[in-house]
Motif scaffolding. Structure first.
Motif, PDB file in Angstrom:
ATOM      1  N   ALA A   1       0.825  -1.211   0.000  1.00  0.00           N
ATOM      2  CA  ALA A   1       0.000   0.000   0.000  1.00  0.00           C
ATOM      3  C   ALA A   1       0.857   1.258   0.000  1.00  0.00           C
ATOM      4  O   ALA A   1       1.958   1.284   0.540  1.00  0.00           O
ATOM      5  N   ASP A   2       0.333   2.296  -0.661  1.00  0.00           N
ATOM      6  CA  ASP A   2       0.970   3.603  -0.579  1.00  0.00           C
ATOM      7  C   ASP A   2       0.486   4.346   0.659  1.00  0.00           C
ATOM      8  O   ASP A   2       1.159   5.221   1.170  1.00  0.00           O
ATOM      9  N   ARG A   3      -0.709   3.963   1.072  1.00  0.00           N
ATOM     10  CA  ARG A   3      -1.307   4.678   2.196  1.00  0.00           C
ATOM     11  C   ARG A   3      -2.203   3.717   2.959  1.00  0.00           C
ATOM     12  O   ARG A   3      -2.795   2.802   2.375  1.00  0.00           O
ATOM     13  N   VAL A   4      -2.285   3.927   4.250  1.00  0.00           N
ATOM     14  CA  VAL A   4      -3.154   3.105   5.089  1.00  0.00           C
ATOM     15  C   VAL A   4      -4.201   4.009   5.718  1.00  0.00           C
ATOM     16  O   VAL A   4      -3.881   5.107   6.172  1.00  0.00           O
ATOM     17  N   ILE A   5      -5.454   3.552   5.671  1.00  0.00           N
ATOM     18  CA  ILE A   5      -6.512   4.288   6.357  1.00  0.00           C
ATOM     19  C   ILE A   5      -7.030   3.398   7.472  1.00  0.00           C
ATOM     20  O   ILE A   5      -7.365   2.236   7.238  1.00  0.00           O
ATOM     21  N   PHE A   6      -7.047   3.932   8.672  1.00  0.00           N
ATOM     22  CA  PHE A   6      -7.492   3.141   9.816  1.00  0.00           C
ATOM     23  C   PHE A   6      -8.870   3.622  10.267  1.00  0.00           C
ATOM     24  O   PHE A   6      -9.055   4.797  10.592  1.00  0.00           O
ATOM     25  N   LEU A   7      -9.837   2.722  10.224  1.00  0.00           N
ATOM     26  CA  LEU A   7     -11.197   3.054  10.659  1.00  0.00           C
ATOM     27  C   LEU A   7     -11.486   2.367  11.986  1.00  0.00           C
ATOM     28  O   LEU A   7     -11.050   1.246  12.220  1.00  0.00           O
ATOM     29  N   ASP A   8     -12.221   3.052  12.828  1.00  0.00           N
ATOM     30  CA  ASP A   8     -12.699   2.418  14.058  1.00  0.00           C
ATOM     31  C   ASP A   8     -14.050   3.021  14.417  1.00  0.00           C
ATOM     32  O   ASP A   8     -14.208   4.255  14.387  1.00  0.00           O
ATOM     33  N   HIS A   9     -15.007   2.196  14.749  1.00  0.00           N
ATOM     34  CA  HIS A   9     -16.353   2.663  15.072  1.00  0.00           C
ATOM     35  C   HIS A   9     -16.902   3.647  14.049  1.00  0.00           C
ATOM     36  O   HIS A   9     -17.520   4.648  14.419  1.00  0.00           O
ATOM     37  N   GLY A  10     -16.631   3.385  12.778  1.00  0.00           N
ATOM     38  CA  GLY A  10     -17.223   4.211  11.734  1.00  0.00           C
ATOM     39  C   GLY A  10     -16.524   5.531  11.491  1.00  0.00           C
ATOM     40  O   GLY A  10     -16.949   6.300  10.634  1.00  0.00           O
ATOM     41  N   SER A  11     -15.458   5.803  12.229  1.00  0.00           N
ATOM     42  CA  SER A  11     -14.754   7.064  11.995  1.00  0.00           C
ATOM     43  C   SER A  11     -13.377   6.800  11.403  1.00  0.00           C
ATOM     44  O   SER A  11     -12.759   5.775  11.690  1.00  0.00           O
ATOM     45  N   LEU A  12     -12.928   7.740  10.590  1.00  0.00           N
ATOM     46  CA  LEU A  12     -11.567   7.650  10.072  1.00  0.00           C
ATOM     47  C   LEU A  12     -10.654   8.198  11.167  1.00  0.00           C
ATOM     48  O   LEU A  12     -10.647   9.393  11.450  1.00  0.00           O
ATOM     49  N   VAL A  13      -9.934   7.290  11.811  1.00  0.00           N
ATOM     50  CA  VAL A  13      -9.179   7.687  12.994  1.00  0.00           C
ATOM     51  C   VAL A  13      -7.794   8.175  12.614  1.00  0.00           C
ATOM     52  O   VAL A  13      -7.270   9.129  13.186  1.00  0.00           O
ATOM     53  N   GLU A  14      -7.215   7.507  11.621  1.00  0.00           N
ATOM     54  CA  GLU A  14      -5.832   7.850  11.297  1.00  0.00           C
ATOM     55  C   GLU A  14      -5.516   7.426   9.878  1.00  0.00           C
ATOM     56  O   GLU A  14      -6.027   6.430   9.390  1.00  0.00           O
ATOM     57  N   GLU A  15      -4.678   8.187   9.203  1.00  0.00           N
ATOM     58  CA  GLU A  15      -4.188   7.708   7.916  1.00  0.00           C
ATOM     59  C   GLU A  15      -2.750   8.156   7.719  1.00  0.00           C
ATOM     60  O   GLU A  15      -2.293   9.115   8.320  1.00  0.00           O
ATOM     61  N   GLY A  16      -2.033   7.409   6.911  1.00  0.00           N
ATOM     62  CA  GLY A  16      -0.639   7.777   6.688  1.00  0.00           C
ATOM     63  C   GLY A  16       0.047   6.728   5.849  1.00  0.00           C
ATOM     64  O   GLY A  16      -0.586   5.762   5.402  1.00  0.00           O
ATOM     65  N   THR A  17       1.324   6.902   5.600  1.00  0.00           N
ATOM     66  CA  THR A  17       2.060   5.891   4.852  1.00  0.00           C
ATOM     67  C   THR A  17       2.200   4.671   5.747  1.00  0.00           C
ATOM     68  O   THR A  17       2.213   4.795   6.972  1.00  0.00           O
ATOM     69  N   PRO A  18       2.312   3.481   5.153  1.00  0.00           N
ATOM     70  CA  PRO A  18       2.441   2.281   5.974  1.00  0.00           C
ATOM     71  C   PRO A  18       3.646   2.362   6.905  1.00  0.00           C
ATOM     72  O   PRO A  18       3.562   1.969   8.070  1.00  0.00           O
ATOM     73  N   ALA A  19       4.750   2.903   6.411  1.00  0.00           N
ATOM     74  CA  ALA A  19       5.953   2.982   7.238  1.00  0.00           C
ATOM     75  C   ALA A  19       5.662   3.760   8.521  1.00  0.00           C
ATOM     76  O   ALA A  19       5.943   3.294   9.633  1.00  0.00           O
ATOM     77  N   ASP A  20       5.041   4.913   8.341  1.00  0.00           N
ATOM     78  CA  ASP A  20       4.683   5.756   9.486  1.00  0.00           C
ATOM     79  C   ASP A  20       3.687   5.072  10.396  1.00  0.00           C
ATOM     80  O   ASP A  20       3.870   4.991  11.606  1.00  0.00           O
ATOM     81  N   PHE A  21       2.622   4.595   9.769  1.00  0.00           N
ATOM     82  CA  PHE A  21       1.495   4.089  10.544  1.00  0.00           C
ATOM     83  C   PHE A  21       1.886   2.877  11.385  1.00  0.00           C
ATOM     84  O   PHE A  21       1.545   2.800  12.563  1.00  0.00           O
ATOM     85  N   PHE A  22       2.625   1.949  10.773  1.00  0.00           N
ATOM     86  CA  PHE A  22       2.950   0.736  11.526  1.00  0.00           C
ATOM     87  C   PHE A  22       4.053   0.980  12.555  1.00  0.00           C
ATOM     88  O   PHE A  22       4.082   0.339  13.599  1.00  0.00           O
ATOM     89  N   ALA A  23       4.959   1.909  12.271  1.00  0.00           N
ATOM     90  CA  ALA A  23       6.061   2.160  13.198  1.00  0.00           C
ATOM     91  C   ALA A  23       5.614   3.009  14.384  1.00  0.00           C
ATOM     92  O   ALA A  23       5.851   2.655  15.540  1.00  0.00           O
TER      93      ALA A  23
END
Lengths: 219, 240
Positions: free
Chosen positions: B203-225
């Motif tokens: 992926a170029d980008r990851v979008i993290f959803l929780d309870h119907g809201s977009l909580v966080e998004e970013g590059t996989p490197a950033d998001f997972f680290a």
């Protein structure tokens, strides 16, 4: 038991002609019932409320009253109400076609609803139109599931067709009665046409199995 | 290419998507992750209107999908979708599965559609299965056919709804390989997945959803680290 089948021998060609007269209107009634039944089923699962009500009302009337009564009403009331002198063949086709379409629509509705919802979604996701989706994707799959139930309906229709003898249509049943009153012997002609009915139903059963096998090719 | 603005979706009184806005650019591969029930599949299904949003707008190539009178079928032709449970048409052969929509919907000539379909089957490694019925294929093969079927419409965008979740573990790789290949070829992809490995690598980008809201998004490197939010951290602890 003093059955004497030799007596009906001269009448056999007369009775055998009844196969054709019976099959003739049964065939047309099955076609009419199937087409109308499919349309009604599509109404029932569709999103247009008035059509749904119509289809439900239609089914409730034709399933809720005796077939013989529907036949009588069509045969005797149409000439009185409209002046159109309807013949027994047309009355029989109408009564049986309209009646069985009510049953067939329920069978098809159940069949459509039993097809995995994902099939519809996959078709929609590909941009396939509703009519193409129904015709090419959903109904063929539904048909495979409901074939035994449909064959049942066709078999019932074939046998119940004997009811048209009450409006003087010279079908198999009526011919047996005619021969019976001519000979003053009823059992032999009745047994004879009984056997013919059985053969016709067996024929239908075999055709149904053949279809089923063909549809199973994709399993 | 896709612009989602203030998307809400309610099932009855249940708010499933809560004010989601996101943009997906041409050629981008976006993974949508989140716990089950977070609304990620619903979000994906809104993008081709398999779910009708309660409110909000979805613009695809500047055409508003949610506009009154919009030609949904036309838009859907540009958006391919791959489902968790494949949803191949069981009464059609593999080849017919691939050619039906191009012929019926796009008006391709059958011969042309056949040639294209065979090329696609080759691409997903299933040339020998053209005449087979779906029931004779393994899960991984079915999903590869499903991907080829979506590609046969030459979409601008491919949606994947948990494409490997229904597969036996040993078949996950063959499907992911096809997807990676697609990503490399520049296809725009939105992938709802539980495969964190895929999200991280492809992926170029990851979008993290929780309870119907977009909580966080970013590059996989950033998001997972270093996830920024508590909820993302909690989720990653559970799945990694």
């Amino acid at each position: 038991m003093n059955l004497d089948f030799s007596q009906i021998v001269p009448y056999i060609p007369f009775m055998l002609k009844g196969i054709w007269t019976t099959l003739q209107f049964v065939f047309v009634a099955i076609i009419l019932g199937s087409i109308l039944g499919t349309v009604l089923a599509l109404f029932k699962i569709g999103s247009v409320k008035s059509l749904r009500w119509f289809a439900d009302g239609y089914t409730s009337i034709f399933r809720g009253t005796p077939l013989i009564l529907q036949l009588m009403i069509i045969y005797y009331s149409i000439p009185q109400l409209t002046g159109y002198d309807i013949n027994p063949f047309m009355s029989a086709v109408l009564a049986f076609g309209l009646n069985s379409s009510a049953y067939i629509s329920e069978i098809i509705r159940a069949g459509i609803q039993a097809v995995d919802k994902g099939q519809m979604e996959a078709a929609q996701a590909l941009g396939i139109s509703y009519s193409d989706m129904m015709k090419d994707i959903i109904l063929p799959q539904a048909l495979k599931n409901i074939l035994p139930a449909l064959m049942n309906e066709f078999i019932t229709l074939t046998k119940e067709s004997a009811i048209v003898s009450t409006i003087g249509y010279l079908d198999l049943m009526r011919r047996a009665q005619v021969v019976g009153s001519d000979l003053f012997r009823n059992f032999e002609p009745l047994l004879f046409v009984g056997f013919i009915y059985w053969c016709m139903v067996m024929g239908l059963t075999v055709i149904g199995r053949m279809f089923e096998r063909r549809l199973k090719l994709s399993d | 290419m896709i612009k989602v603005q203030n998307l809400y979706k309610k099932f009855g009184d249940n708010l499933v998507l809560n004010d989601i806005s996101a943009t997906i650019r041409q050629g981008e591969v976006v993974s949508i992750i989140g716990p089950s029930g977070s609304g990620k599949s619903t979000f994906l299904r809104c993008l081709n209107l398999l779910e009708i949003p309660t409110s909000g707008t979805i613009l695809i190539n500047d055409a508003d999908l949610t506009a009154r009178g919009a030609n949904i079928n036309k838009s859907r032709q540009q958006i391919g979708m791959v489902f968790q449970h494949f949803h191949l048409f069981p009464h059609l052969t593999v080849l017919e599965n691939l050619t039906y929509a191009p012929v019926k919907v796009k008006g391709l000539k059958p011969a042309e559609a056949n040639d294209k379909a065979l090329l696609l089957l080759k691409r997903v490694g299933l040339s020998d299965k053209a005449a087979a019925y779906p029931s004779s294929l393994s899960g991984g093969q079915k999903q590869r056919v499903a991907i080829a079927r979506a590609l046969a419409m030459e979409p601008d965008l491919l949606l994947f709804d948990e494409p490997t979740s229904a597969l036996d573990p040993e078949m996950v790789k063959e499907v992911l390989d096809v997807m990676k290949d697609l990503a490399k070829s520049g296809m725009t992809m939105v992938v709802v997945t539980h495969e964190m490995g895929f999200a991280r690598e492809v992926a170029d980008r990851v979008i993290f959803l929780d309870h119907g809201s977009l909580v966080e998004e970013g590059t996989p490197a950033d998001f997972f680290a270093n996830p920024k939010t508590e909820r993302a951290r909690g989720f990653l602890e559970k799945v990694l």
